[in-house]
Design a protein around this motif. Sequence first.
Motif, PDB file in Angstrom:
ATOM      1  N   ASP A  97      40.438  46.299  20.738  1.00  0.00           N
ATOM      2  CA  ASP A  97      40.757  46.445  19.320  1.00  0.00           C
ATOM      3  C   ASP A  97      39.853  47.442  18.623  1.00  0.00           C
ATOM      4  O   ASP A  97      40.227  48.006  17.602  1.00  0.00           O
ATOM      5  CB  ASP A  97      40.628  45.088  18.620  1.00  0.00           C
ATOM      6  CG  ASP A  97      41.638  44.081  19.133  1.00  0.00           C
ATOM      7  OD1 ASP A  97      42.727  43.989  18.546  1.00  0.00           O
ATOM      8  OD2 ASP A  97      41.346  43.395  20.130  1.00  0.00           O
ATOM      9  N   ASP A  98      38.660  47.629  19.160  1.00  0.00           N
ATOM     10  CA  ASP A  98      37.724  48.572  18.553  1.00  0.00           C
ATOM     11  C   ASP A  98      36.769  49.065  19.628  1.00  0.00           C
ATOM     12  O   ASP A  98      36.673  48.484  20.711  1.00  0.00           O
ATOM     13  CB  ASP A  98      36.953  47.911  17.411  1.00  0.00           C
ATOM     14  CG  ASP A  98      36.445  48.925  16.388  1.00  0.00           C
ATOM     15  OD1 ASP A  98      36.525  50.137  16.655  1.00  0.00           O
ATOM     16  OD2 ASP A  98      35.978  48.492  15.320  1.00  0.00           O
ATOM     17  N   TYR A  99      36.042  50.127  19.315  1.00  0.00           N
ATOM     18  CA  TYR A  99      35.249  50.838  20.301  1.00  0.00           C
ATOM     19  C   TYR A  99      33.978  51.316  19.620  1.00  0.00           C
ATOM     20  O   TYR A  99      34.037  52.000  18.606  1.00  0.00           O
ATOM     21  CB  TYR A  99      36.084  52.037  20.780  1.00  0.00           C
ATOM     22  CG  TYR A  99      35.685  52.663  22.088  1.00  0.00           C
ATOM     23  CD1 TYR A  99      34.574  53.485  22.177  1.00  0.00           C
ATOM     24  CD2 TYR A  99      36.452  52.462  23.225  1.00  0.00           C
ATOM     25  CE1 TYR A  99      34.228  54.084  23.376  1.00  0.00           C
ATOM     26  CE2 TYR A  99      36.109  53.062  24.433  1.00  0.00           C
ATOM     27  CZ  TYR A  99      35.002  53.866  24.494  1.00  0.00           C
ATOM     28  OH  TYR A  99      34.657  54.462  25.684  1.00  0.00           O
TER      29      TYR A  99
ATOM     30  N   PHE B 165      41.485  51.756  24.497  1.00  0.00           N
ATOM     31  CA  PHE B 165      42.585  51.275  23.662  1.00  0.00           C
ATOM     32  C   PHE B 165      43.822  50.963  24.502  1.00  0.00           C
ATOM     33  O   PHE B 165      44.547  49.994  24.234  1.00  0.00           O
ATOM     34  CB  PHE B 165      42.912  52.296  22.575  1.00  0.00           C
ATOM     35  CG  PHE B 165      41.875  52.370  21.489  1.00  0.00           C
ATOM     36  CD1 PHE B 165      41.500  51.231  20.784  1.00  0.00           C
ATOM     37  CD2 PHE B 165      41.256  53.562  21.176  1.00  0.00           C
ATOM     38  CE1 PHE B 165      40.533  51.275  19.794  1.00  0.00           C
ATOM     39  CE2 PHE B 165      40.289  53.623  20.187  1.00  0.00           C
ATOM     40  CZ  PHE B 165      39.924  52.481  19.485  1.00  0.00           C
TER      41      PHE B 165
END
Length: 225
Positions: free
Chosen positions: A96-98, A91
Amino acid sequence: MRILVAEDEVKTALMIKQGLDENGYETDIAFDGEAALALYRQNNYHLIVTDIIMPKLTGLELCKIIRTEKNSPPIIMLTALGMTTDKISGFNAGTDDYLVKPFEFEELIARIKAIVKRTYGTQSPTNQLTFADVVINLDSKEVTRAGNAISLTAKEFMLLLFLIKNKGRVISKADIAENVWDVNFDTGTNVVEVYVNYLRNKIDKNYPTKLIHTKIGMGYILKEA
């Protein structure tokens, strides 16, 4: 919607690409970070899916570089690293996402749709493929041209889908046989020519602009004449 997948595990990359293609996304693959960066700078992508551990440039390094450039797209990181500190690193790099491997492909699709809706203000019509005035609904398997419904058999539908996914490229009969019929091409059969003619009669016959073209000795190409 065009997506770049950066993943050095070939099997995983191809699996992700196949799934994204089947959901109506246009997908490019890079097998290392430098190749991914080169593709990113050559093309316009709506979203990037990247592994963290890759040769030449890691996903974190790739993300940091992309975030320094104008209008960078949203990024989803895929990794086997599931520790909180690893997620924080992602992050902080600008992801934006994981998503932690192994993951269910349906979860990746759900996260892509959520990010697209959040980023672009409306959800992309990922259940459709279009070319010229031809529209394929991937959910209902319905096909229209210029708003007119076209009834296709299962094989005709698969052939049209394969041509649209490879629009602008000359596709050999062997490639068509392998991808549509899942068999090695037999030079003694004319099944590919027969089905191309079936499809032409339904897609092209009653329209002034022809889309399916023959390249003699090479195969077929979908393009606007």
